[in-house]
Scaffold this motif. Structure first.
Motif, PDB file in Angstrom:
ATOM      1  N   PRO A  27       5.944  11.522  -1.749  1.00  0.00           N
ATOM      2  CA  PRO A  27       7.326  11.015  -1.695  1.00  0.00           C
ATOM      3  C   PRO A  27       7.647  10.377  -0.345  1.00  0.00           C
ATOM      4  N   ILE A  28       8.274   9.234  -0.389  1.00  0.00           N
ATOM      5  CA  ILE A  28       8.748   8.553   0.819  1.00  0.00           C
ATOM      6  C   ILE A  28      10.256   8.785   0.889  1.00  0.00           C
ATOM      7  N   THR A  29      10.668   9.637   1.814  1.00  0.00           N
ATOM      8  CA  THR A  29      12.071  10.064   1.841  1.00  0.00           C
ATOM      9  C   THR A  29      12.964   9.153   2.662  1.00  0.00           C
ATOM     10  N   GLY A  30      12.397   8.397   3.583  1.00  0.00           N
ATOM     11  CA  GLY A  30      13.204   7.598   4.493  1.00  0.00           C
ATOM     12  C   GLY A  30      13.471   6.196   3.977  1.00  0.00           C
ATOM     13  N   SER A  31      14.096   5.403   4.837  1.00  0.00           N
ATOM     14  CA  SER A  31      14.449   4.026   4.504  1.00  0.00           C
ATOM     15  C   SER A  31      13.226   3.125   4.611  1.00  0.00           C
ATOM     16  N   LEU A  32      12.862   2.499   3.514  1.00  0.00           N
ATOM     17  CA  LEU A  32      11.731   1.578   3.527  1.00  0.00           C
ATOM     18  C   LEU A  32      12.054   0.340   4.358  1.00  0.00           C
ATOM     19  N   LEU A  33      13.307  -0.092   4.331  1.00  0.00           N
ATOM     20  CA  LEU A  33      13.718  -1.251   5.117  1.00  0.00           C
ATOM     21  C   LEU A  33      13.561  -0.974   6.607  1.00  0.00           C
ATOM     22  N   LEU A  34      13.968   0.209   7.058  1.00  0.00           N
ATOM     23  CA  LEU A  34      13.816   0.570   8.470  1.00  0.00           C
ATOM     24  C   LEU A  34      12.348   0.614   8.852  1.00  0.00           C
ATOM     25  N   PHE A  35      11.506   1.135   7.961  1.00  0.00           N
ATOM     26  CA  PHE A  35      10.069   1.158   8.235  1.00  0.00           C
ATOM     27  C   PHE A  35       9.517  -0.260   8.344  1.00  0.00           C
ATOM     28  N   SER A  88       0.825  -1.209   0.000  1.00  0.00           N
ATOM     29  CA  SER A  88       0.000   0.000   0.000  1.00  0.00           C
ATOM     30  C   SER A  88       0.857   1.254   0.000  1.00  0.00           C
ATOM     31  N   LEU A  89       1.926   1.232   0.775  1.00  0.00           N
ATOM     32  CA  LEU A  89       2.799   2.399   0.864  1.00  0.00           C
ATOM     33  C   LEU A  89       3.473   2.682  -0.481  1.00  0.00           C
ATOM     34  N   VAL A  90       3.884   1.633  -1.164  1.00  0.00           N
ATOM     35  CA  VAL A  90       4.603   1.813  -2.434  1.00  0.00           C
ATOM     36  C   VAL A  90       3.641   2.076  -3.590  1.00  0.00           C
ATOM     37  N   LEU A  91       2.593   1.246  -3.718  1.00  0.00           N
ATOM     38  CA  LEU A  91       1.719   1.325  -4.885  1.00  0.00           C
ATOM     39  C   LEU A  91       0.667   2.419  -4.765  1.00  0.00           C
ATOM     40  N   VAL A  92       0.069   2.577  -3.588  1.00  0.00           N
ATOM     41  CA  VAL A  92      -1.021   3.540  -3.434  1.00  0.00           C
ATOM     42  C   VAL A  92      -0.498   4.910  -3.031  1.00  0.00           C
ATOM     43  N   VAL A  93       0.281   4.948  -1.929  1.00  0.00           N
ATOM     44  CA  VAL A  93       0.725   6.234  -1.394  1.00  0.00           C
ATOM     45  C   VAL A  93       1.766   6.881  -2.306  1.00  0.00           C
ATOM     46  N   GLU A  94       2.830   6.129  -2.632  1.00  0.00           N
ATOM     47  CA  GLU A  94       3.936   6.726  -3.380  1.00  0.00           C
ATOM     48  C   GLU A  94       3.647   6.810  -4.875  1.00  0.00           C
ATOM     49  N   TRP A  95       3.044   5.779  -5.450  1.00  0.00           N
ATOM     50  CA  TRP A  95       2.844   5.761  -6.901  1.00  0.00           C
ATOM     51  C   TRP A  95       1.532   6.426  -7.309  1.00  0.00           C
ATOM     52  N   ALA A  96       0.399   5.988  -6.741  1.00  0.00           N
ATOM     53  CA  ALA A  96      -0.899   6.521  -7.169  1.00  0.00           C
ATOM     54  C   ALA A  96      -1.135   7.946  -6.659  1.00  0.00           C
TER      55      ALA A  96
END
Length: 377
Positions: free
Chosen positions: A255-263, A243-251
Motif C-alpha cells: 500500500p502507498i499511503t502518501g501523496s503520489l503527486l508529492l512523491f 513501477s510504483l503503481v503497477l509493480v509495487v502497489e498492484w502486483a
C-alpha cells in the motif's frame, strides 16, 4: 521576456531531440523497462530479510522430557529442518551447509534447572548465512527462554506475565521485508538510471561527433545541459511512477499511503540533482567505458550509504555528515520513506526537499563549469 521565450523554445527542441535519440536506442529502453519492472519484482519477492526456513540440529545429551519438548518447539513454518544429531556430526553437518544452527544440550540439564543450579546451552551458528544467523538466533533464544519459563512454571502453556505487552507494527503490520525492499529498489533504480542515461547521452554525442553540430547552433551550454537533464529525468520519472503503481502497489500489494503527486515532485527534483551528477561524470570521461568505471563506484557508494540498505544511524557520525552534505540520496530516501510509508505531507518533508535542491544546485553549477570547459573550450 522575448529572450526567455527563445531559451525555452531551444530547450524544448533539444529535449525532443534527446527523446528521439533515446527512442533510437532499443537496448537502453529495454534496460529502463526491465529495471523498473522485473528487477523490482524479483528483488521484492526473492530477497527476504526476515528469518524463514531455518535449519537446526539438536545434540541431545540430556535425553529428558525438557530436551524432547525443546526439539518439538523448533517446527514449521519458522524451521524447515529440525533433527537430532550426534556430537560427532556437528562439523560435517555445518561444513556441508545442511544446518545453520546446532544446539547442544548437556547431560543433566533438566536436573540442574529443577535444582536451581546454573545451566548452560551451546548454540553453534553458521555466520556465513548472515541474515538467517542474526535473525534466527533471536528467535531461538526466545523459544528456549519460553520453554524454560514454561518448565519452571510447571506447565506447558504460556506463562502469565505481570504486564500485558501489546505490539502494533505501524506502516508494515506483517513485517514483510518485501514491502521495504520493493520501494527501496525503485529509489535505487532512479539513482542508477538517471546517472547512466544523462552521462551516456553526453558521451554518445562526443563519441559520435554530433556534439560539434551543437557547437555551431545558436544554443548555449546551459540550454544543452538542461535539455539532456530534463529529457532523461522525464523518462526516469515516468518509469518510476509506473513501477510504483503497477509493480509495487498492484502486483506486490504494497500500500502507498502518501501523496503520489508529492512523491512525483520530490522525485523530479532529485532526478534533476542526480542528472547533474551524470553530466559531471560525462565531462570527466571521454569514452563509454571510462564513464562506466566512474559511474559504478559513485552509484555503489551513494546506494549503500544512503540509508536505503542500512540505517544512517548505524554509520560513523563523520560518515553520516559527509553523505548528508555531499549526496542528495540520503535526503531522497528519507523523503520517500516519509511520503510513501508514513503518509507525510509537505510540511513534514520540506527540509529534505530543500537539502536536495541545495545539493543539486551545487552539482549543476560545477557540472556547468566543467561542461563549458570541456565541450565549449
Amino acid at each position: 521576456m522575448a529572450a526567455l521565450v527563445i531559451h525555452l523554445q531551444n530547450i524544448l527542441r533539444l529535449v525532443v531531440k534527446e527523446l528521439r535519440s533515446l527512442r533510437a536506442d532499443p537496448i537502453m529502453l529495454v534496460l529502463v523497462v526491465y529495471t523498473f519492472s522485473i528487477a523490482v519484482y524479483t528483488v521484492a519477492t526473492g530477497v527476504k530479510l526476515e528469518a524463514r526456513d531455518l535449519t537446526i540440529g539438536i545434540v541431545d545429551e540430556d535425553q529428558s522430557d525438557f530436551s524432547r519438548s525443546l526439539l518439538g518447539a523448533f517446527g514449521p513454518p519458522l524451521f524447515k529442518v529440525s533433527k537430532r544429531i550426534a556430537a560427532n556430526q556437528i562439523d560435517d553437518e555445518m561444513n556441508s551447509g545442511r544446518l545453520v544452527f546446532v544446539l547442544e544440550i548437556p547431560p543433566n540439564f533438566q536436573a540442574d534447572l529443577q535444582a536451581g543450579r546454573q545451566a548452560a546451552l551451546q548454540l553453534n551458528i553458521d555466520a556465513t548465512a548472515m541474515t538467517q544467523a542474526g535473525n534466527g538466533t533471536v528467535y531461538i533464544q526466545q523459544i528456549i527462554a519460553q520453554e524454560i519459563a514454561n518448565r519452571q512454571a510447571g506447565r506447558e502453556t504460556a506463562t502469565s506475565l505481570p504486564i500485558n505487552l501489546v505490539v502494533r507494527a505501524r506502516f508494515n503490520p506483517n513485517l514483510d521485508s518485501g514491502w521495504f525492499s520493493s520501494v527501496m529498489q525503485v529509489l535505487n533504480n532512479v539513482t542508477l538510471l538517471t546517472i547512466i542515461l544523462t552521462g551516456a547521452a553526453l558521451i554518445r554525442e562526443r563519441e559520435q561527433g554530433t556534439v560539434e553540430h551543437l557547437l555551431v547552433m545558436p544554443v548555449t551550454p546551459v540550454e544543452i545541459m538542461l535539455a539532456k537533464m530534463v529529457a532523461n529525468a522525464l523518462v526516469i520519472l515516468v518509469a518510476a511512477v509506473a513501477s510504483l503503481v503497477l509493480v509495487v502497489e498492484w502486483a506486490l500489494g504494497v500500500p502507498i499511503t502518501g501523496s503520489l503527486l508529492l512523491f512525483v515532485v520530490g522525485t523530479a527534483i532529485y532526478a534533476f540533482s542526480v542528472a547533474a551528477l551524470g553530466i559531471l561524470l560525462g565531462t570527466l570521461a571521454t569514452t563509454m567505458g571510462q564513464f562506466g568505471l566512474l559511474a559504478i563506484p559513485v552509484f555503489v557508494v551513494t546506494q549503500l550509504l544512503s540509508g536505503a540498505t542500512t540505517p544512517m544511524e548505524s554509520m560513523p557520525v563523520w560518515l553520516q555528515w559527509i553523505m548528508q552534505i555531499f549526496s542528495p540520496t540520503p535526503h531522497f530516501v528519507s523523503f520517500s520513506q516519509g511520503v510513501l510509508y508514513r503518509g507525510a505531507g509537505f510540511d513534514v518533508v520540506w527540509p529534505e526537499i530543500a537539502k536536495i535542491i541545495a545539493i543539486g544546485t551545487a552539482y549543476f553549477a560545477f557540472a556547468l563549469a566543467r561542461f563549458r570547459k570541456v565541450i565549449f573550450a
